[in-house]
Scaffold this motif. Sequence first.
Motif, PDB file in Angstrom:
ATOM      1  N   ARG A 124      68.932  19.610 -29.324  1.00 49.31           N
ATOM      2  CA  ARG A 124      68.470  20.977 -29.102  1.00 49.31           C
ATOM      3  C   ARG A 124      67.139  21.156 -29.810  1.00 49.31           C
ATOM      4  O   ARG A 124      66.852  20.472 -30.782  1.00 49.31           O
ATOM      5  CB  ARG A 124      69.474  21.973 -29.686  1.00 49.31           C
ATOM      6  CG  ARG A 124      70.661  22.231 -28.807  1.00 49.31           C
ATOM      7  CD  ARG A 124      71.671  23.070 -29.541  1.00 49.31           C
ATOM      8  NE  ARG A 124      72.800  23.396 -28.677  1.00 49.31           N
ATOM      9  CZ  ARG A 124      72.822  24.416 -27.835  1.00 49.31           C
ATOM     10  NH1 ARG A 124      71.791  25.233 -27.767  1.00 49.31           N
ATOM     11  NH2 ARG A 124      73.868  24.644 -27.073  1.00 49.31           N
ATOM     12  N   CYS A 125      66.361  22.111 -29.345  1.00 47.19           N
ATOM     13  CA  CYS A 125      65.109  22.419 -30.031  1.00 47.19           C
ATOM     14  C   CYS A 125      65.453  22.990 -31.412  1.00 47.19           C
ATOM     15  O   CYS A 125      66.230  23.936 -31.517  1.00 47.19           O
ATOM     16  CB  CYS A 125      64.298  23.420 -29.229  1.00 47.19           C
ATOM     17  SG  CYS A 125      62.856  23.990 -30.127  1.00 47.19           S
ATOM     18  N   PRO A 126      64.891  22.422 -32.482  1.00 45.45           N
ATOM     19  CA  PRO A 126      65.230  22.918 -33.814  1.00 45.45           C
ATOM     20  C   PRO A 126      64.683  24.313 -34.085  1.00 45.45           C
ATOM     21  O   PRO A 126      65.114  24.985 -35.015  1.00 45.45           O
ATOM     22  CB  PRO A 126      64.585  21.887 -34.741  1.00 45.45           C
ATOM     23  CG  PRO A 126      63.513  21.264 -33.933  1.00 45.45           C
ATOM     24  CD  PRO A 126      63.956  21.301 -32.513  1.00 45.45           C
TER      25      PRO A 126
ATOM     26  N   ALA B  63      64.238  19.947 -48.489  1.00 46.07           N
ATOM     27  CA  ALA B  63      64.038  20.449 -47.136  1.00 46.07           C
ATOM     28  C   ALA B  63      64.605  19.442 -46.142  1.00 46.07           C
ATOM     29  O   ALA B  63      64.492  18.240 -46.333  1.00 46.07           O
ATOM     30  CB  ALA B  63      62.555  20.671 -46.868  1.00 46.07           C
ATOM     31  N   GLU B  64      65.261  19.951 -45.085  1.00 45.27           N
ATOM     32  CA  GLU B  64      65.823  19.065 -44.073  1.00 45.27           C
ATOM     33  C   GLU B  64      64.994  19.057 -42.799  1.00 45.27           C
ATOM     34  O   GLU B  64      65.148  18.193 -41.946  1.00 45.27           O
ATOM     35  CB  GLU B  64      67.262  19.477 -43.744  1.00 45.27           C
ATOM     36  CG  GLU B  64      68.232  19.106 -44.848  1.00 45.27           C
ATOM     37  CD  GLU B  64      69.607  19.708 -44.648  1.00 45.27           C
ATOM     38  OE1 GLU B  64      70.106  19.682 -43.521  1.00 45.27           O
ATOM     39  OE2 GLU B  64      70.161  20.216 -45.646  1.00 45.27           O
ATOM     40  N   LYS B  65      64.139  20.090 -42.658  1.00 43.92           N
ATOM     41  CA  LYS B  65      63.253  20.141 -41.497  1.00 43.92           C
ATOM     42  C   LYS B  65      61.863  20.503 -41.983  1.00 43.92           C
ATOM     43  O   LYS B  65      61.725  21.310 -42.907  1.00 43.92           O
ATOM     44  CB  LYS B  65      63.731  21.194 -40.493  1.00 43.92           C
ATOM     45  CG  LYS B  65      64.964  20.771 -39.753  1.00 43.92           C
ATOM     46  CD  LYS B  65      65.426  21.826 -38.776  1.00 43.92           C
ATOM     47  CE  LYS B  65      66.727  21.388 -38.135  1.00 43.92           C
ATOM     48  NZ  LYS B  65      67.264  22.363 -37.208  1.00 43.92           N
ATOM     49  N   GLN B  85      63.787  15.922 -40.364  1.00 48.60           N
ATOM     50  CA  GLN B  85      63.262  16.130 -39.010  1.00 48.60           C
ATOM     51  C   GLN B  85      61.869  16.737 -39.060  1.00 48.60           C
ATOM     52  O   GLN B  85      61.612  17.661 -39.828  1.00 48.60           O
ATOM     53  CB  GLN B  85      64.210  17.038 -38.233  1.00 48.60           C
ATOM     54  CG  GLN B  85      63.840  17.147 -36.773  1.00 48.60           C
ATOM     55  CD  GLN B  85      64.833  17.955 -35.977  1.00 48.60           C
ATOM     56  OE1 GLN B  85      65.392  18.913 -36.469  1.00 48.60           O
ATOM     57  NE2 GLN B  85      65.031  17.575 -34.736  1.00 48.60           N
ATOM     58  N   MET B  86      60.970  16.220 -38.243  1.00 47.57           N
ATOM     59  CA  MET B  86      59.612  16.745 -38.172  1.00 47.57           C
ATOM     60  C   MET B  86      59.470  17.561 -36.890  1.00 47.57           C
ATOM     61  O   MET B  86      59.878  17.110 -35.827  1.00 47.57           O
ATOM     62  CB  MET B  86      58.602  15.598 -38.127  1.00 47.57           C
ATOM     63  CG  MET B  86      58.633  14.728 -39.357  1.00 47.57           C
ATOM     64  SD  MET B  86      58.180  13.035 -38.975  1.00 47.57           S
ATOM     65  CE  MET B  86      56.495  13.243 -38.466  1.00 47.57           C
ATOM     66  N   GLU B 100      61.672  34.022 -37.848  1.00 46.28           N
ATOM     67  CA  GLU B 100      62.398  34.902 -36.927  1.00 46.28           C
ATOM     68  C   GLU B 100      63.112  34.130 -35.827  1.00 46.28           C
ATOM     69  O   GLU B 100      64.224  34.468 -35.443  1.00 46.28           O
ATOM     70  CB  GLU B 100      61.436  35.940 -36.328  1.00 46.28           C
ATOM     71  CG  GLU B 100      61.397  37.161 -37.226  1.00 46.28           C
ATOM     72  CD  GLU B 100      60.297  38.137 -36.858  1.00 46.28           C
ATOM     73  OE1 GLU B 100      59.724  37.996 -35.753  1.00 46.28           O
ATOM     74  OE2 GLU B 100      60.036  39.035 -37.663  1.00 46.28           O
ATOM     75  N   LYS B 101      62.459  33.063 -35.362  1.00 42.82           N
ATOM     76  CA  LYS B 101      63.111  32.239 -34.323  1.00 42.82           C
ATOM     77  C   LYS B 101      64.326  31.527 -34.889  1.00 42.82           C
ATOM     78  O   LYS B 101      65.320  31.349 -34.194  1.00 42.82           O
ATOM     79  CB  LYS B 101      62.104  31.226 -33.764  1.00 42.82           C
ATOM     80  CG  LYS B 101      61.313  31.778 -32.612  1.00 42.82           C
ATOM     81  CD  LYS B 101      60.462  30.701 -31.978  1.00 42.82           C
ATOM     82  CE  LYS B 101      59.555  31.287 -30.929  1.00 42.82           C
ATOM     83  NZ  LYS B 101      58.461  30.372 -30.569  1.00 42.82           N
ATOM     84  N   LEU B 102      64.224  31.095 -36.135  1.00 41.33           N
ATOM     85  CA  LEU B 102      65.347  30.374 -36.750  1.00 41.33           C
ATOM     86  C   LEU B 102      66.528  31.299 -36.999  1.00 41.33           C
ATOM     87  O   LEU B 102      67.677  30.868 -37.009  1.00 41.33           O
ATOM     88  CB  LEU B 102      64.911  29.744 -38.070  1.00 41.33           C
ATOM     89  CG  LEU B 102      64.025  28.505 -37.969  1.00 41.33           C
ATOM     90  CD1 LEU B 102      63.520  28.109 -39.339  1.00 41.33           C
ATOM     91  CD2 LEU B 102      64.775  27.339 -37.337  1.00 41.33           C
ATOM     92  N   LYS B 103      66.257  32.598 -37.202  1.00 44.43           N
ATOM     93  CA  LYS B 103      67.341  33.536 -37.481  1.00 44.43           C
ATOM     94  C   LYS B 103      68.216  33.777 -36.260  1.00 44.43           C
ATOM     95  O   LYS B 103      69.365  34.144 -36.380  1.00 44.43           O
ATOM     96  CB  LYS B 103      66.750  34.870 -37.956  1.00 44.43           C
ATOM     97  CG  LYS B 103      66.447  34.863 -39.461  1.00 44.43           C
ATOM     98  CD  LYS B 103      65.917  36.196 -39.914  1.00 44.43           C
ATOM     99  CE  LYS B 103      65.509  36.190 -41.349  1.00 44.43           C
ATOM    100  NZ  LYS B 103      64.640  37.317 -41.683  1.00 44.43           N
TER     101      LYS B 103
END
Lengths: 144, 104
Positions: A124-126, B63-65, B85-86, B100-103
């Motif tokens: 999925r897109c992260p 950090a994981e990402k 992850q990059m 905001e997108k991650l939320k």
Amino acid sequence: MIGRPIKTRKVAGTPKVAGFNPYGQSQGEVFKETIFLLYEEYEALRLCDYEDYNQTKAAEAMKVSRPTFTRIYMRARHKIAKAFVEGHSIHIEGGKVSYDNAWYKCNECSSIFNNPDSLNESIRCPLCNSLNIDQCRNEGGTIK
Amino acid sequence: MKIAISSQSNSIESNVDPRFGRCPFFAIYDTESSNLEFLVNPGKAAEGGAGPVATSFVANQKAEKVFSGAFGAKIKSLFDELKIQMIVVPTETTIKDIIEKLKK
């Protein structure tokens, strides 16, 4: 009748060294034989014995069936045991492998990302969690 | 989970920095506690090898990402080894956009 072509095995990377040499043999004795350990065999050994995966998970990581993985793994152990017992040097090379250095592009938010967790099948897109992604063609180097 | 974003300044409105190794600040965001902090990138002032310096700095922050405008050629193998992850995002994205997108 011709057999089925060998499926490509996915490996995480190449080993740090190209091989191993025995030492301490009696003077003048040369390495009689070289054992060629394939990349896929090295990878099978790494996954099972170093990363402590079980064979089912390791087979998934290498994108081969579980019985095929077992055969690769058995071959790896047999070759290494042979080299140890008979005092041969080991060369790690060859095999039908592909490297896991793929990049993916999200079609929703146009971000590009890699997937370090090779066991995770559904990517999925992260960022936006979208499943609308494609694998990128360009590999390695600076990406933009 | 913690994420790191290369940032052009130490404000939430700032854009993602197009360089990973030499960005001035890293925004470290914790997705569980919603805590956001800005840390000075030690790679910014490094003479050479800014990428590896920044990489280990980000890894030490757990950090994981990692989000950035671009990553240098040496970085991929380092992050692969650390299983981080990059994610490359367009540089017009702001820190706020990402959070905001991650939320969601």
